[in-house]
Design an enzyme around this catalytic site. Structure first.
Site, PDB file in Angstrom:
ATOM      1  N   ASP B 407       0.859  -1.191   0.000  1.00  0.00           N
ATOM      2  CA  ASP B 407       0.000   0.000   0.000  1.00  0.00           C
ATOM      3  C   ASP B 407       0.896   1.241   0.000  1.00  0.00           C
ATOM      4  O   ASP B 407       1.605   1.501   0.964  1.00  0.00           O
ATOM      5  CB  ASP B 407      -0.871  -0.046   1.266  1.00  0.00           C
ATOM      6  CG  ASP B 407      -1.915   1.051   1.288  1.00  0.00           C
ATOM      7  OD1 ASP B 407      -2.903   0.883   2.019  1.00  0.00           O
ATOM      8  OD2 ASP B 407      -1.745   2.067   0.601  1.00  0.00           O
ATOM      9  N   HIS B 408       0.828   1.983  -1.087  1.00  0.00           N
ATOM     10  CA  HIS B 408       1.730   3.129  -1.213  1.00  0.00           C
ATOM     11  C   HIS B 408       1.394   4.248  -0.232  1.00  0.00           C
ATOM     12  O   HIS B 408       2.187   5.161  -0.016  1.00  0.00           O
ATOM     13  CB  HIS B 408       1.684   3.658  -2.655  1.00  0.00           C
ATOM     14  CG  HIS B 408       2.955   4.314  -3.100  1.00  0.00           C
ATOM     15  ND1 HIS B 408       3.820   4.944  -2.233  1.00  0.00           N
ATOM     16  CD2 HIS B 408       3.534   4.418  -4.336  1.00  0.00           C
ATOM     17  CE1 HIS B 408       4.854   5.422  -2.902  1.00  0.00           C
ATOM     18  NE2 HIS B 408       4.699   5.107  -4.185  1.00  0.00           N
ATOM     19  N   ARG B 409       0.238   4.186   0.367  1.00  0.00           N
ATOM     20  CA  ARG B 409      -0.093   5.196   1.372  1.00  0.00           C
ATOM     21  C   ARG B 409       0.751   4.998   2.621  1.00  0.00           C
ATOM     22  O   ARG B 409       0.977   5.920   3.400  1.00  0.00           O
ATOM     23  CB  ARG B 409      -1.581   5.101   1.756  1.00  0.00           C
ATOM     24  CG  ARG B 409      -2.526   5.395   0.603  1.00  0.00           C
ATOM     25  CD  ARG B 409      -3.963   5.155   1.016  1.00  0.00           C
ATOM     26  NE  ARG B 409      -4.162   3.779   1.458  1.00  0.00           N
ATOM     27  CZ  ARG B 409      -5.319   3.322   1.940  1.00  0.00           C
ATOM     28  NH1 ARG B 409      -6.353   4.116   2.075  1.00  0.00           N
ATOM     29  NH2 ARG B 409      -5.430   2.060   2.305  1.00  0.00           N
TER      30      ARG B 409
END
Lengths: 463, 437
Positions: B407-409
């Site tokens: 998850d790039h967040r």
């Protein structure tokens, strides 16, 4: 500006705290948007609460009570001559009516977390407002709602700056009771305030430029009101223009057309209202008010500037608080990304005179003008049991229905309580009910609401 | 042929844009590159040109609407090589106004005016609530025929017009090949983006409609949720598992004597669990509402198990603390329970990170979708013996392709690379696995 560096960021900045503005702000807050209202008077309510709908209705209630007292003589009840304590009346209006409602609105704002910033909001561009006045600051917004409303128009060609020449705001302050009052304008404001001043003891002369009172309203609805006003007022001059006003000592001389000049103690100018859109810095945005000052909006109350929305009187006719409130909610929901639209079919209108006149949707004259195939039902209150018990048989209830489908397209009512009765008409038109739906709904007996059912029934009979 | 045109990638990581203006109308013929719409992103106002020359069959968006990249904006009827079709509508010239808003301040009249004229007199015969429903479903209520008394448009009329449930009479004559199943049809739970209406495939040939199984439905909903909600990013790596492979081979028989079939998967689990200790942000969940990352002080790993019904991900608890042989035994038992359809709810809940080993089925790599609300998933493809240059000589080594999707967040590419390297290191030097637990 000293505090010019103070910049706050909000989701929504509402310019103007009237019914349109506070409705938008409250709904925005409910939808989780950080919202501020910028209002020059740093209070909610706008013209409606402080100098319009509410104080005028308070005074019209007094006027209605006085009218009832007068009528009671017909029933054999005599209260004697009423004594009016103007100070007490003003205090009641200001504190118990306007003040109470204002505190209520302030409380709602607090509960919903809507902050009110005192000052004049001026757009700097499509993302920022400069607040001038009490609380100078800069507000950066994601969306702004222009809800600046309207102000009374001055008398064209005969404006006179004098304490004795009032607009509706001044008239509602009730600073004194003029012996002789000239009301310029036979629209709803002129008629309502003319009746208030008459009830309180002034001798009222009313001038209207066109050839009838309440221009645009079906004549059969206006007639009972016109007849009553003829009794109340000293004189009604139709088709007459006030060409000049001159202050002479403690009186104002008004010239009618090219003819006679008559002296009055005060003059009320009620020739309409105009939108407030100037000096808002709108030229720094993509919003361009039209020649009349109105700001065009689309179905969702958005202006030509995608970040700026507008609601209420500034967006056009009819300039009515309840239209503004609905628009405010639509704008708020649209800002929050909901599929809202001001796709409203009817904006009902009420004149709170005695008798009241109310209408919504298609009018008879409009249907005639447009050649619409309609059927029209009129129910005279002379046949209403309730009207008889009230001693008021001068009313009329009118339905305008589609000739093919029987769908109710318009409703008009004149008579006491018309303002309340019109709600059913508005619902019927808005929800696309047919005359049969109204006729088959049981209405309580004996009430004036039965007149709607009765009118609908006449439409079910073959022509 | 109808051709949907979607909101193209606007670059700079922007995922959505607001429609400011629609510059064409349905029925308009447009030239390739003529401006279609004006959209506003957080960064700029952009004019979107038409990708084709053709007729605008349908406009799916309206000003003010916020649309995601990939959402259908306009459907074209492509008419390559067909010119001068004046009867099809006004031709939109290339001279459409540029993005000069001050000159185009005029408001377009609400759609009502145009459409109402086609429906005879009177406003739309529908209650405010029905009109709202129409807006929600993207139906122009002016075009809906009311079936109610006095021509009233009901909620059902609107839904039928939306194509959700076509009225019985509108069913195509050619019935589906599949027998009617009693399974009740239920739409997948929506996750924000609405899929556009499907074309009538029947017009091109016979089709068969199969209801989705409960498991298939669950997988579809969860994968859509994850793929829609989570910005995925994938890091690829390879582990030289020549040594590990030898260890496994040497120990297959001893393990079998203890009733356990030794596989690479248990080593993957162990390596991942130990690497997660060093990189706890991958053993976590994001709480976007609170704006917080929830780090989990436990390490329960999900293992993707293919069954004949579909994908199921059972969870093994405390992978970091268990001896390998125990892990392997538990994995085998769990996988069997899942395949037999006997897994309990507890077997399937509480995972913090997932490992999927698709090596048994071949392939050179895969990008799995994160098992939401976890934030990362490790995919392993088939390990193969490959020629590798080592100290200037080409030698055969066993290489395992790995992909780490996260998850790039929660983490950036560099974090992912380091975490992947931590897993690779442990697989390449199996003695580390020994020393660490």
């Amino acid at each position: 500006m000293v505090m010019g560096d103070l910049v706050r960021e909000v989701d929504v900045a509402v310019v103007g705290g009237g019914p349109g503005g506070y409705s938008a702000a409250f709904r925005c807050a409910e939808l989780g948007l950080e919202t501020v209202v910028v209002d020059a008077s740093r209070r909610l309510g706008g013209a409606c609460l402080w100098e319009g709908c509410i104080p005028s209705k308070a005074l019209l209630h007094v006027s209605a009570v006085l009218g009832e007292v007068e009528r009671a003589k017909e029933f054999g009840v005599d209260f004697g001559e009423p004594r009016i304590a103007l100070d007490a009346l003003r205090k009641w209006k200001a504190e118990r009516v306007v003040g109470k409602l204002a505190r209520g609105l302030a409380g709602v704002a607090k509960a919903k977390g809507v902050e009110i910033v005192g000052g004049r909001g001026v757009f700097e561009d499509s993302r920022a407002l400069r607040v001038e006045g009490d609380e100078p600051q800069k507000i950066r917004f994601k969306h702004a709602v222009v809800a600046t409303g309207s102000a009374p128009s001055p008398l064209p060609g005969a404006a006179l700056a004098s304490d004795r020449v009032m607009d509706s705001t001044g008239a509602l302050e009730l600073s004194d009771l003029p012996e002789r009052l000239l009301v310029v304008g036979g629209g709803y404001i002129g008629l309502e305030l003319g009746q208030v001043y008459t009830a309180l003891g002034s001798k009222v002369t009313l001038v209207e430029m066109t050839d009838g009172l309440l221009p645009g309203v079906d004549r059969d609805l206006v007639q009972p009101l016109a007849r009553h006003c003829e009794k109340l007022f000293v004189k009604i001059r139709l088709g007459t223009k006030v060409t000049s006003l001159h202050e002479q000592g403690s009186q104002i001389e008004a010239r009618f057309g090219e003819g006679d000049t008559v002296a009055f103690d005060r003059v009320l100018v009620a020739v309409g209202r105009r939108p407030v859109s100037a000096e808002l810095g709108l030229e720094t945005t993509r919003v361009r008010p039209d020649a009349h000052g109105f700001v065009a909006v689309d179905e969702r109350c958005r202006t030509a500037d995608p970040r700026i929305w507008a609601v209420g009187d500034v967006t056009g006719e009819p300039m009515l608080a309840h239209r503004a409130m609905r628009q405010g909610k639509v704008a708020a929901e649209a800002i929050a990304g909901r599929p809202a639209a001001f796709d409203t079919v009817v904006v009902p209108a009420v004149v709170f005179t005695d008798p009241e006149v109310a209408w919504c949707g298609l009018t008879e004259s409009q249907a005639l003008r447009e050649g619409r195939p309609v059927r029209i039902a009129k129910f005279q209150w002379a046949a209403s049991g309730r009207a008889a018990t009230l001693g008021r048989s001068d009313g009329l209830t009118k339905l305008i229905a589609d000739a093919d489908t029987g769908r109710v397209l318009g409703v008009g009512i004149v008579g006491p309580g018309a303002g309340e009765l019109i709600a059913e008409g508005a619902l019927a038109v808005e929800a696309a009910l047919t005359a049969e739906d109204l006729a088959a709904t049981i209405h309580t007996h004996p009430t004036l609401s039965e007149t709607l059912m009765e009118a609908a029934e006449t439409l079910l009979r073959p022509t | 042929m109808p051709r949907p045109f979607v909101l193209p990638d606007l670059g700079e990581g922007l995922t959505e844009a607001e429609i400011v203006k629609v510059l064409v109308q349905e029925g308009d013929r447009v030239q390739e590159d003529a401006p279609l719409l004006e959209v506003e992103t957080d960064k700029a106002t952009v004019e979107i040109p038409s990708p084709v020359t053709g007729r605008v069959a349908k406009i799916h968006v309206q000003p003010g609407q916020t649309v995601k990249v990939g959402a259908v904006l306009v459907t074209f009827d492509e008419e390559a090589g067909r010119g001068g079709a004046a009867s099809l509508g006004t031709t939109l010239a290339r001279s459409a106004p540029p993005a000069d808003h001050t000159t185009s301040a005029t408001q377009r009249a609400p759609a009502a005016t145009a459409a109402a004229a086609t429906r005879g007199s009177g406003p739309v015969a529908a209650t405010p609530a029905t009109r709202r429903l129409a807006r929600e479903l993207g139906v122009d209520i002016h075009t809906v025929r009311g079936t109610g008394h006095g021509g009233r448009v009901s909620d059902d009329d609107v839904r039928a017009a939306a194509g959700g449930r076509p009225p019985a009479s509108a069913q195509p004559a050619a019935q589906p090949v599949a027998p009617e199943r009693p399974a009740t049809r239920k739409p997948l739970a929506p996750v924000g983006a609405e899929a556009p209406a499907l074309p009538r495939f029947e017009q091109w040939g016979a089709v068969e409609r199969q209801p989705l199984s409960h498991l298939r439905r669950t997988i579809a909903e969860r994968m859509t949720l994850s793929a829609t909600l989570v910005p995925h990013v994938t890091h690829f790596d390879r582990a030289d598992i020549t040594e590990l492979d030898a260890i496994i081979r040497r120990n297959v028989e001893p393990a079998r004597q203890r009733g356990v079939t030794l596989t690479l998967t248990s080593f993957l689990l162990k390596a991942a669990a130990l690497a997660l200790r060093e990189h706890p942000q991958f053993n976590a969940s994001l709480d976007p509402a609170a704006g917080e990352l929830i780090l989990k002080r436990y390490c329960h790993l999900g293992v993707a198990v293919a069954t004949d019904r579909g994908l199921i991900v059972p969870v093994i608890r405390d992978v970091d603390k268990k001896p390998l042989i125990e892990l392997q035994g538990e994995l085998a038992a769990l996988a069997q329970r899942v395949r037999d359809g006997k897994a309990t709810l507890e077997d399937l809940r509480g995972g913090t990170f997932t490992v999927t080993n698709i090596g048994a089925l071949g392939g050179t790599g895969a990008v799995p979708i994160i098992n939401y609300p976890e934030v990362a998933i490790l995919g392993a493809a088939r390990a193969r013996e490959e020629p590798v240059v080592l100290d200037g000589r080409i030698v055969p080594r066993v290489l395992l392709p790995l992909s780490l999707t996260f998850d790039h967040r929660v983490a950036d590419g560099a974090d992912g690379a380091r975490f992947a390297a931590a897993i690779v290191r442990r697989l390449e030097r199996p003695e580390q696995l020994l020393l660490e637990w």
